[in-house]
Scaffold this active site. Structure first.
Site, PDB file in Angstrom:
ATOM      1  N   VAL A  61      18.594  -1.084   3.288  1.00 27.24           N
ATOM      2  CA  VAL A  61      19.072   0.201   3.801  1.00 27.24           C
ATOM      3  C   VAL A  61      18.930   1.320   2.770  1.00 27.24           C
ATOM      4  CG1 VAL A  61      20.616  -0.757   5.564  1.00 27.24           C
ATOM      5  CG2 VAL A  61      21.458  -0.540   3.229  1.00 27.24           C
ATOM      6  N   LYS A  62      18.714   0.948   1.528  1.00 23.96           N
ATOM      7  CA  LYS A  62      18.501   1.895   0.419  1.00 23.96           C
ATOM      8  C   LYS A  62      19.520   3.038   0.460  1.00 23.96           C
ATOM      9  CE  LYS A  62      13.640   0.719  -0.172  1.00 23.96           C
ATOM     10  NZ  LYS A  62      13.379  -0.134   0.984  1.00 23.96           N
TER      11      LYS A  62
END
Ligand SMILES: O=c1ccn([C@@H]2O[C@H](COP(=O)(O)O)[C@@H](O)[C@H]2O)c(=O)[nH]1
Length: 309
Positions: A104-105
């Site tokens: 998901v960074k």
């Protein structure tokens, strides 16, 4: 969770994570036609196809790999139905005993990072009830808002037994544009990020000597990978870039410690869409591709005396 991940790697003899990055146009025709016939040309049709496709991939590889890594962007682009398919991927993988790495960074100011941590690794309370938004075991974290923002994930790491992988040196061609910048002390920016990771690792560590605070380092930068392995001896490395991005077993070998642990190598397109290259049923092709990748990495580890099993 870091210990469970390493145990699963050892048990399956497989330092491999399958990336669940579904692209609608590459999903087998029969699945697409079935879903379009049922839902029309809608986001719901795409989400239904992704769900069937992912479950098929998970069923095909669950006994061969310890983990999957759904990349949220491939779901998010289809709005709410897409996110329902993302949730299904996380839940279905978990039901098959797989560790889920949510790519998901995330990362923002502290208070917002806290909400991200709850969304992907923790729980939210509504009245007397607790709910999990998008349940995962690990999440990938963007470090560029700084230490205090990353530290907001600590509660979930400690209390919920979760983990994170911080982007240190990414696999993309222009990662050096910012990450390779040389600081006033002569170090690269990615080395400064690694220092933060290593500092955090000293405080929190599992029984194999690895911390739930890991790092993302691309297979496409083997020299940096080698140096970063040494700089962060307690960080589990999540290594993308094998396969479609050009990385091979020889490029990832230095991500592993002398015992052959400490890294997990991702392959997304090369596994889930293997049927486009080798033909046949998509599930069988994905399974064959995983087995081939396992062999490739294990043979290379063995050739340098690093195979753990
Ligand atoms: O540095 C990075 C960080 C993350 N990724 C992600 O890994 C996969 C790679 O997909 P392939 O199909 O195996 O190339 C994808 O989800 C990326 O977003 C990365 O490639 N590099």
């Amino acid at each position: 969770m870091i210990d469970q991940l390493i145990e699963a790697i050892i048990q399956k003899k497989s330092p491999i994570v399958v990336g669940l990055d579904p692209r609608f146009n590459q999903i087998p025709q029969a699945i697409k036609e079935k879903c379009l016939a049922e839902y029309g040309e809608t986001l719901e049709a795409v989400a239904a196809a992704i769900k069937i496709f992912n479950r098929g991939i998970i069923d095909a590889v669950a006994d061969e790999v310890p983990a999957v890594k759904p990349q949220v962007a491939f779901y998010e682009q289809y709005g709410l139905p897409g996110m329902a398919a993302y949730l299904d991927a996380c839940q279905y993988a978990a039901s098959k005993g797989l560790v889920v790495i949510a790519d998901v960074k995330r990362g923002d100011i502290g208070s917002t990072s806290k909400a991200y941590a709850k969304a992907h690794l923790g729980q939210v309370q509504v009245g007397n009830k607790n709910y999990q938004g998008f349940p995962a075991d690990f999440a990938t974290i963007n470090p560029y808002l700084g230490d205090d923002c990353m530290k907001e994930f600590e509660a979930e790491i400690v209390q919920e037994d979760k983990g994170i992988f911080i982007l240190v040196k990414t696999s993309n061609p222009t990662s050096g544009q910012l990450q390779d910048l040389v600081m006033a002390d002569g170090k690269h920016l990615y080395e400064k990020t690694a220092e933060i990771v290593a500092g955090w690792n000293d405080k929190i560590c599992g029984k194999f000597g690895y911390s739930p605070v890991g790092a993302v380092v691309g297979a496409t930068y083997p020299e940096e990978l080698s140096a970063l392995r040494a700089q962060m001896p307690k960080a589990m490395l999540l290594v993308p870039g094998y396969g479609a991005q050009g990385g091979g077993a020889k490029d990832v070998i230095n991500a592993f410690d002398t015992k052959g642990l400490g890294a997990i190598v991702n392959n997304s397109r090369g596994i889930i869409f293997a049927y486009e290259k080798i033909g046949g049923d998509y599930q069988e092709a994905a399974r064959k591709a995983v087995i081939a990748m396992k062999q490739d990495i294990n043979d290379t580890l063995s050739s340098v005396g690093k195979q753990y099993w």
